[in-house]
Design a protein around this motif. Sequence first.
Motif, PDB file in Angstrom:
ATOM      1  N   HIS A 169       0.869  -1.176   0.000  1.00 59.89           N
ATOM      2  CA  HIS A 169       0.000   0.000   0.000  1.00 59.89           C
ATOM      3  C   HIS A 169       0.910   1.232   0.000  1.00 59.89           C
ATOM      4  O   HIS A 169       2.130   1.099   0.110  1.00 59.89           O
ATOM      5  N   CYS A 204      -4.766   5.780   0.039  1.00 63.78           N
ATOM      6  CA  CYS A 204      -3.785   4.796  -0.401  1.00 63.78           C
ATOM      7  C   CYS A 204      -3.396   5.137  -1.835  1.00 63.78           C
ATOM      8  O   CYS A 204      -4.251   5.383  -2.676  1.00 63.78           O
ATOM      9  N   GLU A 206      -1.167   3.313  -3.821  1.00 70.45           N
ATOM     10  CA  GLU A 206      -0.589   2.200  -4.575  1.00 70.45           C
ATOM     11  C   GLU A 206      -1.716   1.211  -4.815  1.00 70.45           C
ATOM     12  O   GLU A 206      -2.370   0.784  -3.852  1.00 70.45           O
ATOM     13  N   PHE A 207      -1.955   0.861  -6.078  1.00 73.58           N
ATOM     14  CA  PHE A 207      -3.090  -0.021  -6.363  1.00 73.58           C
ATOM     15  C   PHE A 207      -2.935  -1.329  -5.593  1.00 73.58           C
ATOM     16  O   PHE A 207      -1.935  -2.025  -5.727  1.00 73.58           O
ATOM     17  N   CYS A 208      -3.948  -1.636  -4.759  1.00 74.77           N
ATOM     18  CA  CYS A 208      -3.805  -2.759  -3.839  1.00 74.77           C
ATOM     19  C   CYS A 208      -4.997  -3.707  -3.907  1.00 74.77           C
ATOM     20  O   CYS A 208      -5.231  -4.469  -2.985  1.00 74.77           O
ATOM     21  N   HIS A 212      -9.087  -0.478  -3.625  1.00 72.46           N
ATOM     22  CA  HIS A 212      -7.996   0.492  -3.443  1.00 72.46           C
ATOM     23  C   HIS A 212      -8.543   1.925  -3.335  1.00 72.46           C
ATOM     24  O   HIS A 212      -8.109   2.703  -2.488  1.00 72.46           O
ATOM     25  N   MET A 215      -9.820   3.193   0.134  1.00 71.56           N
ATOM     26  CA  MET A 215      -8.890   3.013   1.243  1.00 71.56           C
ATOM     27  C   MET A 215      -8.348   4.392   1.617  1.00 71.56           C
ATOM     28  O   MET A 215      -7.234   4.763   1.269  1.00 71.56           O
TER      29      MET A 215
END
Length: 334
Positions: A169, A204, A206-208, A212, A215
């Motif tokens: 993340h 967030c 960062e693609f998680c 995502h 988040m």
Amino acid sequence: MTKAPVAHGNGTAGGLIAYAGLLATSGCTGASVQSALHPAGPAAASIAWLWWFMFILGTLVFIGVMLLLVTAIMRRQESRQGPPIGTLPFVLLGGVAIPGVILFVLLILTLDTTVSLRTPDTDLTVEVVGHQWWWEVRYPALDIVDANEIHIPAGRPVRLELRSADVIHSFWVPALHGKMDLNPDHTNVFWIKADQEGVYRGQCAEFCGLQHALMAMEIVVHSSAAFDDWVEQRRRPTVELNVRQQRGKEIFLSSGCPQCHTAGDTTAEGEVGPDLTHVASRRTLGAGTLRNNRANLTGWLSNPQAIKPGNLMPPTYLSPDDLHALVDYLQSLK
Ligand code: CUA
């Protein structure tokens, strides 16, 4: 917080107005700032200053190049009748010397900004653990565990220790600092400092996975005294429950909730989902997805998959009366 306007389907203009309104009011959970161009702390201010310098310099270079291009086009038409124009000194100056100076200045300013972003000394550390898709927030020295919001005092640097419980993340509160990844295998040290009280939204970066985009978190900045009050409140033992809340607590403990959640002085010690000891004091539900109020909490408990598909929380199959008792209990966890 104003409500986002509703499109009434009367053509493109209405749609555009609704879309513009939606952009203006986006971030459905409250009036918090999420912009790197509205810095609210020293780190974000250094980054914003460098951004503006590069933006203005880049604009001047662009204008200069465009003027030269127009001049070259005009001269070419004139030179058809005359001798060719000498170009070597011009190429050396415009293609080597001037870009060299500009890049050198940018290098120095970037290094200077990087040095100014070093983690300062501080006695306040917050651990942030990324989960799909929420933030676990721990204050080791204060013995507080929270989720999806970080409370800090204004004017005091806060050391952040970032790691992840699953995938990568990225912690980004644009008004306070740049981005820093949360990795599963090691801890990254980062810091934030806010100049003034307020609420700053983070996301967030960062693609998680599927959620995502949902988040988010909020950094709640208090005055020094109000921060002490907040710490005090978080350490206070849970309140005496009335009959209905007590019934809700029994429902909470006898259903699946304790397998994933911890709740204060109960036997619930699950660690899969957010700690619920002070859930009623939090500003949002589902990591910035919904305002934390009775209606949203009831909806979230009934069918969290309809609100945030793919999250680990299963639907709650309770009679309406039991569900409301459970909500009564959760809302007592201030
Ligand atoms: Cu966590 Cu994207």
